[in-house]
Scaffold this motif. Sequence first.
Motif, short mmCIF file in Angstrom:
data_model
loop_
_atom_site.label_atom_id
_atom_site.label_comp_id
_atom_site.label_asym_id
_atom_site.label_seq_id
_atom_site.Cartn_x
_atom_site.Cartn_y
_atom_site.Cartn_z
N LYS A 1 10.59 12.43 -22.44
CA LYS A 1 11.62 13.45 -22.31
C LYS A 1 11.02 14.82 -22.63
O LYS A 1 10.19 14.95 -23.53
N THR A 2 11.43 15.82 -21.86
CA THR A 2 10.97 17.18 -22.07
C THR A 2 12.17 18.09 -22.29
O THR A 2 13.30 17.72 -21.99
N ALA A 3 11.91 19.28 -22.75
CA ALA A 3 12.98 20.25 -22.98
C ALA A 3 13.52 20.79 -21.65
O ALA A 3 14.70 21.11 -21.54
N LEU A 4 12.66 20.90 -20.63
CA LEU A 4 13.08 21.43 -19.33
C LEU A 4 13.43 20.29 -18.39
O LEU A 4 12.67 19.33 -18.26
N PRO A 5 14.60 20.36 -17.72
CA PRO A 5 14.94 19.30 -16.76
C PRO A 5 14.04 19.34 -15.54
O PRO A 5 13.68 20.41 -15.06
N GLN A 6 13.64 18.16 -15.07
CA GLN A 6 12.81 18.05 -13.89
C GLN A 6 13.53 17.19 -12.87
O GLN A 6 14.32 16.33 -13.24
N PRO A 7 13.29 17.41 -11.58
CA PRO A 7 13.98 16.61 -10.56
C PRO A 7 13.57 15.15 -10.59
O PRO A 7 12.43 14.82 -10.93
N GLU A 8 14.52 14.28 -10.23
CA GLU A 8 14.23 12.85 -10.15
C GLU A 8 13.47 12.55 -8.87
O GLU A 8 13.59 13.29 -7.89
N PRO A 9 12.70 11.46 -8.87
CA PRO A 9 11.95 11.12 -7.66
C PRO A 9 12.90 10.72 -6.54
O PRO A 9 13.90 10.05 -6.77
N GLY A 10 12.62 11.15 -5.36
CA GLY A 10 13.42 10.79 -4.20
C GLY A 10 12.56 10.08 -3.17
O GLY A 10 11.88 10.73 -2.40
N MET A 11 12.57 8.78 -3.23
CA MET A 11 11.74 8.02 -2.30
C MET A 11 12.50 7.72 -1.07
O MET A 11 13.33 7.11 -0.82
N VAL B 1 0.83 -1.20 0.00
CA VAL B 1 0.00 0.00 0.00
C VAL B 1 0.87 1.25 0.00
O VAL B 1 0.63 2.19 -0.76
N THR B 2 1.92 1.27 0.84
CA THR B 2 2.81 2.42 0.89
C THR B 2 3.53 2.61 -0.44
O THR B 2 3.66 3.73 -0.93
N ALA B 3 4.00 1.52 -1.02
CA ALA B 3 4.68 1.60 -2.32
C ALA B 3 3.73 2.15 -3.38
O ALA B 3 4.11 3.01 -4.18
N SER B 4 2.49 1.69 -3.36
CA SER B 4 1.49 2.16 -4.31
C SER B 4 1.25 3.66 -4.15
O SER B 4 1.16 4.40 -5.14
N MET B 5 1.15 4.12 -2.91
CA MET B 5 0.93 5.55 -2.65
C MET B 5 2.11 6.38 -3.13
O MET B 5 1.93 7.42 -3.76
N ARG B 6 3.32 5.94 -2.84
CA ARG B 6 4.52 6.68 -3.25
C ARG B 6 4.60 6.78 -4.77
O ARG B 6 4.90 7.84 -5.32
N LEU B 7 4.35 5.67 -5.45
CA LEU B 7 4.41 5.67 -6.90
C LEU B 7 3.30 6.51 -7.51
O LEU B 7 3.50 7.18 -8.53
N ALA B 8 2.14 6.53 -6.88
CA ALA B 8 1.04 7.36 -7.37
C ALA B 8 1.38 8.84 -7.24
O ALA B 8 1.07 9.64 -8.13
N ILE B 9 2.05 9.22 -6.16
CA ILE B 9 2.46 10.61 -5.97
C ILE B 9 3.47 11.01 -7.05
O ILE B 9 3.39 12.09 -7.63
N GLU C 1 5.58 7.26 -15.00
CA GLU C 1 4.67 6.12 -15.10
C GLU C 1 5.46 4.85 -14.81
O GLU C 1 6.67 4.80 -15.00
N LEU C 2 4.76 3.86 -14.35
CA LEU C 2 5.38 2.59 -13.99
C LEU C 2 5.71 1.83 -15.26
O LEU C 2 4.83 1.58 -16.09
N SER C 3 6.98 1.46 -15.42
CA SER C 3 7.40 0.72 -16.59
C SER C 3 7.53 -0.77 -16.27
O SER C 3 7.01 -1.61 -17.00
N ARG C 4 8.21 -1.07 -15.17
CA ARG C 4 8.40 -2.47 -14.77
C ARG C 4 8.51 -2.59 -13.26
O ARG C 4 8.95 -1.66 -12.60
N VAL C 5 8.15 -3.76 -12.75
CA VAL C 5 8.31 -4.08 -11.33
C VAL C 5 8.79 -5.51 -11.23
O VAL C 5 8.32 -6.39 -11.97
N ARG C 6 9.73 -5.74 -10.34
CA ARG C 6 10.16 -7.10 -10.05
C ARG C 6 10.16 -7.26 -8.53
O ARG C 6 10.80 -6.49 -7.83
#
Length: 95
Positions: A85-95, A49-57, A65-70
Amino acid sequence: MTPAPRADDEPASPREQRARRNALPAGWETTSDDYEYVPLRLPPEVTRVTASMRLAIQAEFGGWELSRVRAYTDGSRRVLLRRRKTALPQPEPGM
């Protein structure tokens, strides 16, 4: 000087163990002209549930978007997120 090859029964060094643990699973392609990828490792103590919430955020606010899970037998998960990919850099997710 190159190191001698390791025998199969010899334990791996901590550096080799970290490299193996941080390597992407076989078949997970992370090079593309259209998408950027970010691999994540979710430890066993993170519930489904926590993983699902974090990924949804991350999906909602970061455009990921979710590409793969193992899932592994110890309860940990390897996740691969992707976004266009976009022209403007965006921050990476920090879980």
